[in-house]
Design a protein around this motif. Structure first.
Motif, PDB file in Angstrom:
ATOM      1  N   PHE A  78       7.252   3.135 -11.002  1.00 65.05           N
ATOM      2  CA  PHE A  78       6.332   4.229  -9.900  1.00 65.05           C
ATOM      3  C   PHE A  78       7.021   4.252  -8.400  1.00 65.05           C
ATOM      4  O   PHE A  78       6.471   5.546  -7.678  1.00 65.05           O
ATOM      5  CB  PHE A  78       4.624   2.647  -9.509  1.00 65.05           C
ATOM      6  CG  PHE A  78       3.409   3.806  -8.904  1.00 65.05           C
ATOM      7  CD1 PHE A  78       2.680   4.628  -9.401  1.00 65.05           C
ATOM      8  CD2 PHE A  78       3.847   3.705  -7.309  1.00 65.05           C
ATOM      9  CE1 PHE A  78       1.857   5.100  -9.111  1.00 65.05           C
ATOM     10  CE2 PHE A  78       2.805   3.940  -6.659  1.00 65.05           C
ATOM     11  CZ  PHE A  78       1.730   5.595  -7.844  1.00 65.05           C
ATOM     12  N   LEU A  79       8.387   3.395  -7.973  1.00 63.79           N
ATOM     13  CA  LEU A  79       8.800   3.361  -6.621  1.00 63.79           C
ATOM     14  C   LEU A  79       9.497   5.402  -6.872  1.00 63.79           C
ATOM     15  O   LEU A  79       9.404   6.245  -5.592  1.00 63.79           O
ATOM     16  CB  LEU A  79       9.796   2.996  -7.136  1.00 63.79           C
ATOM     17  CG  LEU A  79      10.303   2.570  -5.225  1.00 63.79           C
ATOM     18  CD1 LEU A  79       9.257   1.844  -4.927  1.00 63.79           C
ATOM     19  CD2 LEU A  79      11.268   1.617  -5.640  1.00 63.79           C
ATOM     20  N   ILE A  80       8.962   6.163  -7.896  1.00 65.67           N
ATOM     21  CA  ILE A  80       9.571   7.453  -7.732  1.00 65.67           C
ATOM     22  C   ILE A  80       8.603   8.668  -7.168  1.00 65.67           C
ATOM     23  O   ILE A  80       8.927   9.057  -6.472  1.00 65.67           O
ATOM     24  CB  ILE A  80      10.196   8.451  -9.196  1.00 65.67           C
ATOM     25  CG1 ILE A  80      10.615   9.440  -9.568  1.00 65.67           C
ATOM     26  CG2 ILE A  80       8.875   7.328 -10.438  1.00 65.67           C
ATOM     27  CD1 ILE A  80      11.791   9.778  -8.151  1.00 65.67           C
ATOM     28  N   VAL A  81       7.276   7.912  -7.033  1.00 67.66           N
ATOM     29  CA  VAL A  81       5.813   8.560  -6.369  1.00 67.66           C
ATOM     30  C   VAL A  81       6.342   8.322  -5.452  1.00 67.66           C
ATOM     31  O   VAL A  81       6.378   9.143  -4.108  1.00 67.66           O
ATOM     32  CB  VAL A  81       5.051   7.946  -7.121  1.00 67.66           C
ATOM     33  CG1 VAL A  81       3.763   8.603  -6.052  1.00 67.66           C
ATOM     34  CG2 VAL A  81       4.951   8.475  -8.450  1.00 67.66           C
ATOM     35  N   HIS A  82       6.752   7.719  -4.096  1.00 68.88           N
ATOM     36  CA  HIS A  82       7.255   6.941  -3.408  1.00 68.88           C
ATOM     37  C   HIS A  82       8.212   7.775  -2.939  1.00 68.88           C
ATOM     38  O   HIS A  82       7.870   8.403  -1.306  1.00 68.88           O
ATOM     39  CB  HIS A  82       7.106   5.011  -2.793  1.00 68.88           C
ATOM     40  CG  HIS A  82       6.067   4.993  -2.938  1.00 68.88           C
ATOM     41  ND1 HIS A  82       5.597   3.402  -2.366  1.00 68.88           N
ATOM     42  CD2 HIS A  82       4.332   5.175  -3.093  1.00 68.88           C
ATOM     43  CE1 HIS A  82       4.219   3.093  -2.681  1.00 68.88           C
ATOM     44  NE2 HIS A  82       4.158   4.250  -3.175  1.00 68.88           N
ATOM     45  N   GLU A  83       9.418   7.875  -3.125  1.00 69.65           N
ATOM     46  CA  GLU A  83      10.438   8.365  -2.998  1.00 69.65           C
ATOM     47  C   GLU A  83      10.259  10.051  -2.843  1.00 69.65           C
ATOM     48  O   GLU A  83      10.957  10.248  -1.840  1.00 69.65           O
ATOM     49  CB  GLU A  83      11.055   8.098  -4.491  1.00 69.65           C
ATOM     50  CG  GLU A  83      12.865   9.138  -3.430  1.00 69.65           C
ATOM     51  CD  GLU A  83      13.998   8.349  -3.066  1.00 69.65           C
ATOM     52  OE1 GLU A  83      14.052   8.454  -2.624  1.00 69.65           O
ATOM     53  OE2 GLU A  83      13.290   6.566  -3.093  1.00 69.65           O
ATOM     54  N   LEU A  84       9.714  10.798  -3.583  1.00 66.21           N
ATOM     55  CA  LEU A  84       9.139  11.911  -3.892  1.00 66.21           C
ATOM     56  C   LEU A  84       8.574  12.132  -2.771  1.00 66.21           C
ATOM     57  O   LEU A  84       9.110  13.890  -2.214  1.00 66.21           O
ATOM     58  CB  LEU A  84       8.516  12.946  -5.170  1.00 66.21           C
ATOM     59  CG  LEU A  84       9.222  12.475  -6.126  1.00 66.21           C
ATOM     60  CD1 LEU A  84       8.482  12.813  -7.566  1.00 66.21           C
ATOM     61  CD2 LEU A  84      10.091  13.930  -6.120  1.00 66.21           C
ATOM     62  N   ALA A  85       7.510  11.584  -2.379  1.00 69.59           N
ATOM     63  CA  ALA A  85       6.208  11.122  -0.731  1.00 69.59           C
ATOM     64  C   ALA A  85       7.054  11.240  -0.246  1.00 69.59           C
ATOM     65  O   ALA A  85       6.681  12.089   1.469  1.00 69.59           O
ATOM     66  CB  ALA A  85       5.675  10.775  -1.456  1.00 69.59           C
ATOM     67  N   ASP A  86       8.088  10.630   0.179  1.00 61.44           N
ATOM     68  CA  ASP A  86       8.802   9.998   1.499  1.00 61.44           C
ATOM     69  C   ASP A  86       9.800  11.444   1.820  1.00 61.44           C
ATOM     70  O   ASP A  86       9.708  11.935   3.204  1.00 61.44           O
ATOM     71  CB  ASP A  86      10.165   9.076   1.161  1.00 61.44           C
ATOM     72  CG  ASP A  86       8.994   7.433   1.559  1.00 61.44           C
ATOM     73  OD1 ASP A  86       8.265   7.272   1.882  1.00 61.44           O
ATOM     74  OD2 ASP A  86       9.425   6.868   0.855  1.00 61.44           O
ATOM     75  N   GLN A  87      10.910  11.919   0.983  1.00 59.05           N
ATOM     76  CA  GLN A  87      11.137  13.333   0.695  1.00 59.05           C
ATOM     77  C   GLN A  87      10.411  14.574   1.276  1.00 59.05           C
ATOM     78  O   GLN A  87      10.486  15.297   2.796  1.00 59.05           O
ATOM     79  CB  GLN A  87      11.849  13.765  -0.105  1.00 59.05           C
ATOM     80  CG  GLN A  87      12.462  12.953  -0.299  1.00 59.05           C
ATOM     81  CD  GLN A  87      13.897  13.308  -1.704  1.00 59.05           C
ATOM     82  OE1 GLN A  87      13.514  13.977  -2.901  1.00 59.05           O
ATOM     83  NE2 GLN A  87      14.412  11.902  -2.911  1.00 59.05           N
TER      84      GLN A  87
END
Length: 228
Positions: A170-179
């Motif tokens: 799920f960390l990929i969702v945070h990665e996309l959102a952070d960008q």
């Protein structure tokens, strides 16, 4: 979740999540450890003043709206509520969940854009806390608790995501959102101040303030369009 295979990131080899919390009877992994003394998100956010929580809530909803606009979506409106008002009505509730804010959108069609939109509110709050010097692990996990509805929608639509590490973490969702939040941070902070003061903005007003076009209203959307 379309598009995520092309994202440049380093997936965690093992789980980075704490797994000792449940919400509504369901497992709710968090990036930060929940203190034993905390029963709910209000306890965790108690270090913030009402005004700080009001502004952070406006940052959350504004981030959703602006990421939707950046993806070419149509934003109907963004609404937020004051902490004092939420507290006053909480005493009269017999059950259920209070909604502190809402962004009505349509035409965010791409799967990657949609999960980025859903993750943007939570991650914008985390960034705002860091930039204002208010970030602590306890407050940060309070933000995570407050993101329950957004996270639940991501997981319901993407059952392949999990919390065990690897490319589907799920960390990929945070990665996309952070960008996305980093790219549009100036617009998010500018609009959030107006939303915190007015509590409701139309999509066109948000688009004007952010310098982004509002998209096209979907012909299958049942939400009414806003008239200025």
């Amino acid at each position: 979740m379309s598009g995520c295979t092309s994202v440049t990131w380093t997936p965690p080899a093992v789980s980075v999540w704490h797994d000792d919390a449940t919400v509504n009877g369901l497992r709710y992994p968090t990036r930060h450890l929940i203190p034993d003394w905390a029963d709910n998100s209000d306890d965790l956010l108690d270090a913030l003043t009402d005004e700080q929580r009001d502004h952070m809530r406006a940052v959350h909803e504004t981030a959703h709206a602006i990421v939707a606009l950046a993806a070419g979506g149509y934003v109907h409106r963004a609404v937020t509520r004051r902490t004092a008002d939420l507290r006053a009505t909480a005493d009269r509730l017999t059950g259920g969940h209070q909604v502190g804010g809402h962004v009505a959108t349509c035409n965010v069609a791409d799967g990657r854009d949609f999960v980025t939109f859903l993750g943007a509110g939570e991650r914008a709050e985390d960034r705002w806390l860091r930039e204002t010097g208010l970030w602590t692990p306890t407050v940060a996990v309070g933000v995570e608790y407050g993101a329950y509805t957004d996270r639940r929608e991501v997981l319901d639509r993407n059952p392949g995501l999990g919390f065990e590490g690897g490319h589907n973490d799920f960390l990929i969702v945070h990665e996309l959102a952070d960008q996305a939040v980093a790219e549009h941070w100036a617009a998010i902070t500018a609009v959030a101040g107006v939303l915190a003061a007015r509590l409701c903005l139309t999509g066109d007003e948000i688009a004007d303030l952010a310098g982004l076009p509002n998209g096209t209203h979907s012909n299958t959307c049942t939400e009414r369009t806003e008239v200025r």
